[in-house]
Design a protein around this motif. Structure first.
Motif, mmCIF file in Angstrom:
data_model
loop_
_atom_site.group_PDB
_atom_site.id
_atom_site.type_symbol
_atom_site.label_atom_id
_atom_site.label_comp_id
_atom_site.label_asym_id
_atom_site.label_seq_id
_atom_site.Cartn_x
_atom_site.Cartn_y
_atom_site.Cartn_z
ATOM 1 N N PRO A 168 0.808 -1.549 -0.262
ATOM 2 C CA PRO A 168 0.083 0.136 0.089
ATOM 3 C C PRO A 168 0.864 0.933 0.217
ATOM 4 O O PRO A 168 0.420 2.312 -0.392
ATOM 5 C CB PRO A 168 -0.729 -0.172 0.764
ATOM 6 N N ALA A 169 1.750 1.576 0.503
ATOM 7 C CA ALA A 169 2.450 2.200 1.048
ATOM 8 C C ALA A 169 3.835 2.338 -0.428
ATOM 9 O O ALA A 169 3.386 3.873 -1.093
ATOM 10 C CB ALA A 169 3.637 2.562 1.829
ATOM 11 N N VAL A 170 4.065 1.499 -1.504
ATOM 12 C CA VAL A 170 4.257 1.606 -2.585
ATOM 13 C C VAL A 170 3.571 2.081 -3.727
ATOM 14 O O VAL A 170 3.513 3.567 -4.732
ATOM 15 C CB VAL A 170 4.583 0.543 -3.751
ATOM 16 N N LEU A 171 1.962 1.723 -3.468
ATOM 17 C CA LEU A 171 1.123 2.201 -4.378
ATOM 18 C C LEU A 171 0.913 4.092 -4.207
ATOM 19 O O LEU A 171 0.608 4.126 -5.082
ATOM 20 C CB LEU A 171 -0.189 1.423 -3.969
ATOM 21 N N GLN A 172 0.875 4.022 -2.877
ATOM 22 C CA GLN A 172 0.891 5.360 -2.359
ATOM 23 C C GLN A 172 1.846 6.819 -2.768
ATOM 24 O O GLN A 172 1.762 7.811 -2.150
ATOM 25 C CB GLN A 172 0.161 5.208 -1.093
ATOM 26 N N LYS A 173 3.237 5.830 -3.271
ATOM 27 C CA LYS A 173 4.397 6.822 -3.150
ATOM 28 C C LYS A 173 4.991 6.634 -2.282
ATOM 29 O O LYS A 173 4.997 8.278 -2.190
ATOM 30 C CB LYS A 173 4.550 7.769 -4.825
ATOM 31 N N LYS A 174 4.465 6.497 -1.512
ATOM 32 C CA LYS A 174 5.491 6.649 0.185
ATOM 33 C C LYS A 174 6.739 5.977 0.216
ATOM 34 O O LYS A 174 7.599 6.160 1.021
ATOM 35 C CB LYS A 174 4.798 6.089 1.579
ATOM 36 N N VAL A 175 6.791 4.414 -0.686
ATOM 37 C CA VAL A 175 8.322 4.087 -0.334
ATOM 38 C C VAL A 175 8.012 4.189 -2.251
ATOM 39 O O VAL A 175 7.583 3.387 -3.263
ATOM 40 C CB VAL A 175 7.907 2.271 0.050
ATOM 41 N N VAL A 176 9.608 4.382 -2.691
ATOM 42 C CA VAL A 176 9.859 4.315 -4.404
ATOM 43 C C VAL A 176 11.161 4.100 -3.857
ATOM 44 O O VAL A 176 12.014 4.272 -4.006
ATOM 45 C CB VAL A 176 9.997 5.876 -4.567
ATOM 46 N N PRO A 177 11.588 3.155 -4.699
ATOM 47 C CA PRO A 177 12.421 2.229 -5.351
ATOM 48 C C PRO A 177 13.796 3.638 -6.049
ATOM 49 O O PRO A 177 13.017 4.102 -7.215
ATOM 50 C CB PRO A 177 12.655 1.481 -5.662
ATOM 51 N N LYS A 178 14.834 3.665 -5.515
ATOM 52 C CA LYS A 178 15.336 4.451 -6.088
ATOM 53 C C LYS A 178 16.929 4.054 -7.388
ATOM 54 O O LYS A 178 17.018 3.077 -6.835
ATOM 55 C CB LYS A 178 16.589 5.371 -5.248
ATOM 56 N N THR A 179 16.079 4.346 -8.314
ATOM 57 C CA THR A 179 17.621 3.345 -9.666
ATOM 58 C C THR A 179 18.736 4.444 -10.209
ATOM 59 O O THR A 179 18.203 6.392 -10.660
ATOM 60 C CB THR A 179 16.419 3.273 -11.114
ATOM 61 N N ASP A 180 19.557 3.840 -9.888
ATOM 62 C CA ASP A 180 20.645 5.562 -10.172
ATOM 63 C C ASP A 180 21.300 5.380 -11.112
ATOM 64 O O ASP A 180 21.377 6.397 -12.327
ATOM 65 C CB ASP A 180 21.866 5.349 -8.560
ATOM 66 N N PHE A 181 21.388 3.605 -11.466
ATOM 67 C CA PHE A 181 22.040 3.529 -12.990
ATOM 68 C C PHE A 181 21.524 2.565 -13.921
ATOM 69 O O PHE A 181 21.036 1.338 -12.917
ATOM 70 C CB PHE A 181 23.282 3.651 -13.215
ATOM 71 N N CYS A 182 21.216 2.391 -15.070
ATOM 72 C CA CYS A 182 20.476 1.312 -15.975
ATOM 73 C C CYS A 182 21.124 1.219 -17.382
ATOM 74 O O CYS A 182 21.627 2.527 -17.997
ATOM 75 C CB CYS A 182 18.924 2.016 -16.641
ATOM 76 N N PHE A 183 21.564 0.173 -17.119
ATOM 77 C CA PHE A 183 22.535 -0.342 -18.313
ATOM 78 C C PHE A 183 21.973 -1.387 -19.035
ATOM 79 O O PHE A 183 20.590 -2.091 -18.630
ATOM 80 C CB PHE A 183 23.576 -1.071 -17.820
ATOM 81 N N PRO A 184 22.257 -1.490 -20.800
ATOM 82 C CA PRO A 184 21.515 -2.097 -21.652
ATOM 83 C C PRO A 184 22.065 -3.813 -20.915
ATOM 84 O O PRO A 184 23.413 -3.872 -20.437
ATOM 85 C CB PRO A 184 21.801 -1.854 -22.477
ATOM 86 N N VAL A 185 21.501 -4.498 -21.165
ATOM 87 C CA VAL A 185 21.840 -6.370 -20.758
ATOM 88 C C VAL A 185 23.428 -6.248 -21.300
ATOM 89 O O VAL A 185 24.422 -7.262 -21.045
ATOM 90 C CB VAL A 185 20.942 -7.311 -21.884
ATOM 91 N N SER A 186 24.046 -6.094 -22.935
ATOM 92 C CA SER A 186 25.132 -5.930 -23.632
ATOM 93 C C SER A 186 25.607 -4.877 -22.264
ATOM 94 O O SER A 186 27.852 -5.835 -22.951
ATOM 95 C CB SER A 186 24.694 -5.395 -24.570
ATOM 96 N N GLU A 187 25.658 -5.122 -22.222
ATOM 97 C CA GLU A 187 26.518 -3.699 -20.633
ATOM 98 C C GLU A 187 26.747 -4.468 -19.344
ATOM 99 O O GLU A 187 27.087 -3.294 -18.564
ATOM 100 C CB GLU A 187 26.890 -2.658 -21.031
ATOM 101 N N VAL A 188 26.100 -5.315 -19.013
ATOM 102 C CA VAL A 188 26.140 -5.692 -18.028
ATOM 103 C C VAL A 188 27.479 -5.947 -17.209
ATOM 104 O O VAL A 188 27.257 -5.952 -16.126
ATOM 105 C CB VAL A 188 25.635 -7.842 -17.809
ATOM 106 N N ARG A 189 28.587 -6.240 -17.596
ATOM 107 C CA ARG A 189 30.261 -6.204 -17.062
ATOM 108 C C ARG A 189 29.975 -4.962 -16.555
ATOM 109 O O ARG A 189 30.972 -4.521 -15.568
ATOM 110 C CB ARG A 189 31.075 -6.694 -17.833
ATOM 111 N N GLN A 190 29.836 -4.203 -16.954
ATOM 112 C CA GLN A 190 30.007 -2.312 -17.162
ATOM 113 C C GLN A 190 29.180 -2.445 -15.419
ATOM 114 O O GLN A 190 29.474 -1.541 -14.360
ATOM 115 C CB GLN A 190 29.903 -1.485 -17.933
#
Length: 177
Positions: free
Chosen positions: A125-147
């Protein structure tokens, strides 16, 4: 949930992230004065510690109040390392502390289902109300999983690092806003 939250970070450059995440304050766990800083903020000590791995268990216990609880998620810790950890049971007994180790990998389906049901009723319920929001810092394409793995090893992020599974060339990783 009405708790005062201390965020433990591994890089003093990130001390200001507490406002973004909703923590009351941050403490650099690599600081020699970590216990002192925590006790300055919470004069009685903390009541509950949640940590991945147990490499800092003794330090965490030294930050605790009488009757504390420590929950350790995955004893392997960062990088899956397995090492023995010693604690002073005399201190544990005097402080009436409780330590619980949580390792879902070895649990059966019914136990995992009960954990998911608890998360669904208590946290979702807190996630749906945006009281808990995960923070994503970086997003890599699968081809750069090593990085992505290299960035994790360098501890050069604030938040989660994700890998896009689109399997297409997407022009590299990008910092999330």
């Amino acid at each position: 949930m009405g708790l005062k939250v201390i965020a433990s970070i591994g890089n003093s450059d990130n001390l200001m992230i507490d406002d973004y995440y909703g923590a009351d304050f941050c403490v650099d766990h690599s600081s020699r004065n970590f216990v002192f800083e925590v006790l300055q903020k919470c004069r009685r000590g903390v009541d509950f510690v949640l940590d991945c791995g147990a490499s800092n268990l003794e330090t965490h216990i030294n930050c605790c109040n009488y009757g504390y609880k420590v929950a350790i998620v995955d004893l392997g810790g960062e990088g899956g390392e397995k090492k023995s950890i010693s604690i002073n049971f005399f201190t544990l007994g005097i402080m009436q502390g409780e330590i619980k180790v949580i390792n879902l990998r070895s649990k059966d389906f019914q136990y995992k289902a009960s954990v998911i049901a608890g998360l669904k009723s208590d946290l979702w319920p807190a996630v749906l109300q945006k009281k808990v929001v995960p923070k994503t810092d970086f997003c890599f394409p699968v081809s750069e999983v090593r990085q992505a793995l290299d960035r994790i090893k360098k501890n050069d992020c604030v938040g989660k690092i994700t890998v896009r599974m689109d399997f297409e060339k997407s022009g590299g990783h990008h910092k999330m806003q």
